[in-house]
Write an enzyme that holds these catalytic residues in place. Structure first.
Site, PDB file in Angstrom:
ATOM      1  N   ARG A 198       0.858  -1.188   0.000  1.00 33.46           N
ATOM      2  CA  ARG A 198       0.000   0.000   0.000  1.00 33.46           C
ATOM      3  C   ARG A 198       0.894   1.238   0.000  1.00 33.46           C
ATOM      4  NH1 ARG A 198      -3.335  -2.866  -1.535  1.00 33.46           N
ATOM      5  NH2 ARG A 198      -5.391  -3.357  -0.663  1.00 33.46           N
TER       6      ARG A 198
ATOM      7  N   GLU B 125      -3.947   6.970  -4.785  1.00 29.90           N
ATOM      8  CA  GLU B 125      -4.248   6.406  -6.111  1.00 29.90           C
ATOM      9  C   GLU B 125      -5.601   6.890  -6.624  1.00 29.90           C
ATOM     10  OE1 GLU B 125      -3.911   2.166  -5.783  1.00 29.90           O
ATOM     11  OE2 GLU B 125      -1.910   2.319  -4.951  1.00 29.90           O
TER      12      GLU B 125
ATOM     13  N   HIS C  33      -0.933  -0.037 -10.019  1.00 22.50           N
ATOM     14  CA  HIS C  33      -1.547  -1.003  -9.096  1.00 22.50           C
ATOM     15  C   HIS C  33      -2.073  -2.240  -9.844  1.00 22.50           C
ATOM     16  CE1 HIS C  33      -3.594  -1.413  -4.915  1.00 22.50           C
ATOM     17  NE2 HIS C  33      -3.333  -2.599  -5.425  1.00 22.50           N
TER      18      HIS C  33
HETATM   19  C1  8YV Z   1      -6.247  -5.219  -6.037  1.00 12.86           C
HETATM   20  C2  8YV Z   1      -4.865  -5.448  -3.884  1.00 12.86           C
HETATM   21  O1  8YV Z   1      -5.761  -4.151  -6.763  1.00 12.86           O
HETATM   22  O2  8YV Z   1      -5.550  -7.548  -3.062  1.00 12.86           O
HETATM   23  C3  8YV Z   1      -5.177  -6.408  -2.798  1.00 12.86           C
HETATM   24  O3  8YV Z   1      -5.036  -6.034  -1.626  1.00 12.86           O
HETATM   25  O4  8YV Z   1      -4.387  -4.398  -3.643  1.00 12.86           O
HETATM   26  C4  8YV Z   1      -5.105  -5.832  -5.302  1.00 12.86           C
HETATM   27  O5  8YV Z   1      -5.107  -7.186  -5.479  1.00 12.86           O
HETATM   28  C5  8YV Z   1      -7.482  -4.728  -5.407  1.00 12.86           C
HETATM   29  O6  8YV Z   1      -7.701  -5.155  -4.149  1.00 12.86           O
HETATM   30  C6  8YV Z   1      -8.675  -5.019  -6.298  1.00 12.86           C
HETATM   31  O7  8YV Z   1      -9.781  -4.344  -5.865  1.00 12.86           O
END
Ligand code: 8YV
Length: 331
Positions: free
Chosen positions: A239, A268, A286
């Site tokens: 993150r 983001e 991302h």
């Molecule tokens: C995705 C992520 O971009 O799993 C996570 O924590 O950051 C990524 O896999 C996101 O969550 C999809 O909504």
């Protein structure tokens, strides 16, 4: 079965929308111009939230806060698309008997692949080398020599499932692995560093894999970057909030560290123009888990969790705060 109302505050993959739409009444809040009016109208009926990160537009209802959940008195479950769930106040949810699920495991290998791709690209500068070729510059002289992966030590911050999958890749590439996390892992033999600063001092690839949220906000700061040093490479697939972004920009500008590979950012999808202007940094939008196959598996798991809940059985992947159905019933 009587109608079950689900709130979808942000756009989710088509697979999720189709599957949930075929068995539940889904309120796609992100499509509504007047979200307040929708919440006032349907809030009393909502029994589940299907959500995900990251946010894709300014005005979406995000994160899943106590203030939002309090407006949904019949809320039983929040199903998150993504392994990270810093967008959901899971602690508060658990205290109210609300179940929270995420989508671990199915994205582990994909995200570890992304981490390694970023590592190689940041050290060997392949994106810049490719641009060099496309710009026709190779016709006049060879691309510059770069730093090397050889002889490096990777310091993994957070040795959970994804951290371990990255460690396996590092070992296969002949890269030494050390780590720091809240607790020492009993099932690995990698050297444990008892602080983040000690980890940064002892490695020259700092790999961030810890969860986001208040506990890790800005922990990778100026001091940590100084400890990483002028041959150091920072990789972040977790993150953006974990890194003090202005301090990182300074460290890259002053060559306090060598390079960075970043898949995530503090705000983001807005990426600081200072980072965009630096060509020795590798930036991705991302995409850690963003292959079709992995996103399909994540989507299916999110749907399966909701189906299990409403079938009255155990959800497949509750988050740590949620424990199990019985504990929630007692909350
Ligand atoms: C995705 C992520 O971009 O799993 C996570 O924590 O950051 C990524 O896999 C996101 O969550 C999809 O909504």
């Amino acid at each position: 079965m009587s109608q079950i109302d689900i709130l979808m505050p942000v756009p989710l993959p088509q697979l999720v929308r189709d599957a949930l739409g075929s068995r539940y009444k889904v309120h796609q809040l992100w499509l509504d111009a007047d979200k307040e009016a929708t919440l006032a109208r349907v809030g009393g009926d909502i029994r589940a939230i299907a959500t995900g990160a990251p946010i894709l537009a300014e005005d979406m209802v995000y994160p899943i806060s106590p203030a939002l959940m309090q407006r949904l008195p019949k809320l039983e479950i929040v199903a998150n698309l993504g392994v990270g769930y810093d967008n959901v106040d899971a602690q508060w949810a658990a205290s109210q008997g609300i179940c929270v699920t995420n989508t671990p495991d199915v994205l582990t290998e994909e995200t570890a692949d992304t981490a390694f791709g970023l590592t190689l690209n940041a050290i060997r500068q392949f994106p810049r080398a490719e641009k060099y070729l496309r710009d026709g510059k190779w016709l006049t002289r060879p691309f510059e020599l770069t730093a090397s992966l050889r002889g490096r030590t990777m310091g993994i911050l957070g040795l959970g499932r994804i951290g371990k999958a990255i460690a396996q890749r590092a070992e296969a590439f002949g890269v030494k692995v050390i780590y720091h996390s809240r607790n020492r892992a009993s099932d690995v033999s990698y050297p444990y560093m008892d602080s983040l600063i000690a980890l940064a001092r002892a490695c020259d690839i700092l790999m961030i894999v810890v969860p986001g949220g208040p506990a890790t906000r800005n922990i990778v700061n100026k001091e940590v970057l100084e400890a990483l040093g002028p041959n150091g490479v920072l990789i972040n697939i977790a993150r953006g909030t974990i890194v003090d972004e202005p301090a990182l920009i300074e460290a890259l500008r002053n060559r306090t560290i060598l390079s960075a590979g970043l898949d995530v950012f503090a705000d983001e999808p807005r990426v600081p123009p200072e980072l965009i202007a630096m060509d020795h940094v590798v930036l991705l939008p991302h995409v850690g888990s963003a292959s079709q196959a992995t996103r399909d598996a994540m989507s299916q798991l999110q749907v399966d969790n909701l189906d299990a809940w409403f079938a009255g059985t155990d959800v497949l992947t509750p988050v740590a705060e949620t424990a199990d159905r019985n504990a929630l019933a007692a909350a």
